[in-house]
Design a protein around this motif. Structure first.
Motif, PDB file in Angstrom:
ATOM      1  N   TYR A  97      62.550  42.806 -18.115  1.00 43.00           N
ATOM      2  CA  TYR A  97      62.270  42.431 -16.728  1.00 43.00           C
ATOM      3  C   TYR A  97      62.780  43.568 -15.846  1.00 43.00           C
ATOM      4  O   TYR A  97      63.967  43.888 -15.861  1.00 43.00           O
ATOM      5  N   SER A  99      64.189  45.054 -12.792  1.00 41.49           N
ATOM      6  CA  SER A  99      65.001  44.371 -11.793  1.00 41.49           C
ATOM      7  C   SER A  99      66.083  45.290 -11.256  1.00 41.49           C
ATOM      8  O   SER A  99      66.715  46.017 -12.019  1.00 41.49           O
ATOM      9  N   ARG A 101      68.864  44.508 -10.495  1.00 42.16           N
ATOM     10  CA  ARG A 101      70.156  44.081 -11.041  1.00 42.16           C
ATOM     11  C   ARG A 101      70.336  44.506 -12.488  1.00 42.16           C
ATOM     12  O   ARG A 101      71.326  44.168 -13.125  1.00 42.16           O
ATOM     13  N   ARG A 125      57.989  39.985  -8.141  1.00 40.30           N
ATOM     14  CA  ARG A 125      57.545  40.137  -6.748  1.00 40.30           C
ATOM     15  C   ARG A 125      58.388  39.200  -5.906  1.00 40.30           C
ATOM     16  O   ARG A 125      59.165  38.422  -6.432  1.00 40.30           O
ATOM     17  N   PHE A 126      58.224  39.211  -4.627  1.00 42.19           N
ATOM     18  CA  PHE A 126      58.971  38.345  -3.699  1.00 42.19           C
ATOM     19  C   PHE A 126      60.478  38.597  -3.869  1.00 42.19           C
ATOM     20  O   PHE A 126      60.896  39.733  -4.008  1.00 42.19           O
ATOM     21  N   VAL A 142      66.175  45.814 -16.645  1.00 45.48           N
ATOM     22  CA  VAL A 142      66.254  47.270 -16.505  1.00 45.48           C
ATOM     23  C   VAL A 142      65.932  47.652 -15.065  1.00 45.48           C
ATOM     24  O   VAL A 142      64.946  47.172 -14.491  1.00 45.48           O
ATOM     25  N   SER A 143      66.778  48.500 -14.504  1.00 42.37           N
ATOM     26  CA  SER A 143      66.582  48.969 -13.132  1.00 42.37           C
ATOM     27  C   SER A 143      66.162  50.431 -13.118  1.00 42.37           C
ATOM     28  O   SER A 143      66.556  51.217 -13.970  1.00 42.37           O
ATOM     29  N   LEU A 144      65.367  50.762 -12.107  1.00 42.93           N
ATOM     30  CA  LEU A 144      64.969  52.158 -11.941  1.00 42.93           C
ATOM     31  C   LEU A 144      66.004  52.934 -11.140  1.00 42.93           C
ATOM     32  O   LEU A 144      66.041  54.159 -11.177  1.00 42.93           O
ATOM     33  N   PHE A 147      68.013  51.027  -5.537  1.00 42.89           N
ATOM     34  CA  PHE A 147      67.184  50.841  -4.350  1.00 42.89           C
ATOM     35  C   PHE A 147      66.266  49.676  -4.664  1.00 42.89           C
ATOM     36  O   PHE A 147      66.134  49.289  -5.822  1.00 42.89           O
ATOM     37  N   VAL A 148      65.639  49.103  -3.626  1.00 39.97           N
ATOM     38  CA  VAL A 148      64.828  47.909  -3.851  1.00 39.97           C
ATOM     39  C   VAL A 148      63.352  48.204  -3.588  1.00 39.97           C
ATOM     40  O   VAL A 148      62.981  48.647  -2.505  1.00 39.97           O
ATOM     41  N   GLY A 151      58.035  45.426  -5.568  1.00 44.55           N
ATOM     42  CA  GLY A 151      57.568  44.767  -6.789  1.00 44.55           C
ATOM     43  C   GLY A 151      57.919  45.594  -8.000  1.00 44.55           C
ATOM     44  O   GLY A 151      58.228  46.787  -7.890  1.00 44.55           O
ATOM     45  N   GLY A 152      57.853  44.983  -9.169  1.00 44.22           N
ATOM     46  CA  GLY A 152      58.228  45.675 -10.389  1.00 44.22           C
ATOM     47  C   GLY A 152      57.185  46.654 -10.902  1.00 44.22           C
ATOM     48  O   GLY A 152      57.467  47.454 -11.802  1.00 44.22           O
ATOM     49  N   ALA A 155      57.976  50.358 -10.957  1.00 46.73           N
ATOM     50  CA  ALA A 155      59.046  50.580 -11.935  1.00 46.73           C
ATOM     51  C   ALA A 155      58.471  50.541 -13.352  1.00 46.73           C
ATOM     52  O   ALA A 155      58.832  51.365 -14.200  1.00 46.73           O
TER      53      ALA A 155
HETATM   54  N1  SAH Z   1      65.847  40.025  -4.170  1.00 47.85           N
HETATM   55  C1  SAH Z   1      65.963  40.996  -5.212  1.00 47.85           C
HETATM   56  C2  SAH Z   1      64.917  42.113  -5.043  1.00 47.85           C
HETATM   57  C3  SAH Z   1      63.517  41.663  -5.307  1.00 47.85           C
HETATM   58  S1  SAH Z   1      62.391  42.968  -5.156  1.00 47.85           S
HETATM   59  C4  SAH Z   1      67.367  41.599  -5.197  1.00 47.85           C
HETATM   60  O1  SAH Z   1      67.907  41.763  -4.118  1.00 47.85           O
HETATM   61  O2  SAH Z   1      67.892  41.921  -6.270  1.00 47.85           O
HETATM   62  C5  SAH Z   1      60.989  42.321  -6.006  1.00 47.85           C
HETATM   63  C6  SAH Z   1      60.784  42.810  -7.415  1.00 47.85           C
HETATM   64  O3  SAH Z   1      60.680  44.213  -7.425  1.00 47.85           O
HETATM   65  C7  SAH Z   1      61.886  42.479  -8.406  1.00 47.85           C
HETATM   66  O4  SAH Z   1      61.723  41.204  -8.945  1.00 47.85           O
HETATM   67  C8  SAH Z   1      61.731  43.567  -9.440  1.00 47.85           C
HETATM   68  O5  SAH Z   1      60.790  43.208 -10.427  1.00 47.85           O
HETATM   69  C9  SAH Z   1      61.180  44.746  -8.637  1.00 47.85           C
HETATM   70  N2  SAH Z   1      62.212  45.737  -8.311  1.00 47.85           N
HETATM   71  C10 SAH Z   1      62.751  45.979  -7.111  1.00 47.85           C
HETATM   72  N3  SAH Z   1      63.635  46.986  -7.144  1.00 47.85           N
HETATM   73  C11 SAH Z   1      63.666  47.424  -8.422  1.00 47.85           C
HETATM   74  C12 SAH Z   1      64.403  48.439  -9.101  1.00 47.85           C
HETATM   75  N4  SAH Z   1      65.297  49.197  -8.471  1.00 47.85           N
HETATM   76  N5  SAH Z   1      64.182  48.602 -10.412  1.00 47.85           N
HETATM   77  C13 SAH Z   1      63.297  47.828 -11.077  1.00 47.85           C
HETATM   78  N6  SAH Z   1      62.565  46.847 -10.488  1.00 47.85           N
HETATM   79  C14 SAH Z   1      62.750  46.638  -9.175  1.00 47.85           C
END
Ligand code: SAH
Length: 250
Positions: A97, A99, A101, A125-126, A142-144, A147-148, A151-152, A155
């Motif tokens: 996933y 994310s 986080r 998403r969302f 796994v995070s990239l 930063f936010v 959507g995934g 990434a």
């Molecule tokens: N509310 C969440 C952010 C959601 S962003 C938080 O604050 O943690 C929406 C989607 O974008 C996430 O579900 C994820 O799949 C993707 N996403 C956002 N930032 C990402 C990142 N740095 N790495 C990987 N996926 C990311």
């Protein structure tokens, strides 16, 4: 044997992407190195529409967050149905996933993923995905980077791109992966090409000297200097962990 000369179909690297926006794929992955490899059958891509697994008459995939607050959350039941349709738990493919986080993606993890059978990727998403499905399906997060994204999908594309370029035969020169940033624990040295003078700036003389030992030494020094000044975190790790690590004077 397919057109690419890959004789073992089991060895085709497969990426299954669960997304609410399947039309985003292959997108950039259909172009250049990854695109050619996709056409040649070196790897396979399947973008699966999560909405196809919604069960109510409105085809809803998201709902308001329990406990209140802004935004919407992707439903556990819908995501689970999509995951179960494409991902066999007994498969050696990691279920990831994307994310913010998650554990930050590294070149080491990319190498491991590229060496395996492929990946199943869930794009949020969302506000993200209901925590219960992440746990119930033992997803790796796994995070990239810190930063936010909205959507995934971007990434997932980045992760796939990083893996596909490492698949056998995808990069022109088999060696070109080895010098690159992160492979040796260092950032890569700077590159130069023609013209020999650009806006008064010359190519460093050593690079045109023809002395390969000097060229290599220069590149190594630049790589170390760049890593030390730009990424003290990597530099510390390099000094302590790299088998070939340490300064020249070691
Ligand atoms: N509310 C969440 C952010 C959601 S962003 C938080 O604050 O943690 C929406 C989607 O974008 C996430 O579900 C994820 O799949 C993707 N996403 C956002 N930032 C990402 C990142 N740095 N790495 C990987 N996926 C990311």
């Amino acid at each position: 044997m397919n057109e690419a000369g890959v004789s073992d179909p089991e060895r085709i690297w497969e990426a299954d992407v669960l997304t609410l926006f399947p039309s985003m794929f292959p997108g950039p992955l259909g172009i250049s190195l990854a695109g050619r490899a996709l056409e040649e059958g070196t790897w396979r891509l399947r973008a699966v529409d999560i909405r196809g697994f919604a069960s109510d008459k409105h085809r809803s995939v998201d709902d308001t967050p329990a406990g209140g607050g802004p935004g919407m959350v992707m439903r556990a039941d819908v995501v689970a149905a999509a995951v179960d349709a494409v991902h066999r738990p007994e498969s050696a493919k990691p279920l990831i996933y994307l994310s913010p986080r998650g554990k930050p993606l590294t070149q080491k993890r990319v190498r491991e993923l590229a060496a395996g059978p492929g990946v199943t990727l869930l794009c949020g998403r969302f506000e993200g995905v209901d925590q219960r499905v992440i746990e119930a399906r033992s997803m790796e997060e796994v995070s990239l980077g810190d930063f936010v994204l909205s959507g995934g999908e971007p990434a997932a594309m980045a992760l796939i791109d990083a893996c596909v370029r490492l698949l056998p035969g995808v990069m022109g020169s088999g060696l070109s992966g080895e010098d690159e940033s992160f492979e040796s624990g260092l950032l890569e040295y700077p590159h130069y090409t023609r013209p020999s003078v650009f806006e008064g700036r010359e190519i460093p003389a050593v690079l045109t000297s023809g002395d390969h030992a000097k060229v290599n030494a220069w590149r190594r020094e630049r790589a170390e200097e760049l890593t030390r000044t730009r990424r003290p975190d990597l530099w510390e790790k390099f000094l302590t962990e790299s088998p070939k690590g340490g300064r020249h004077t070691d």
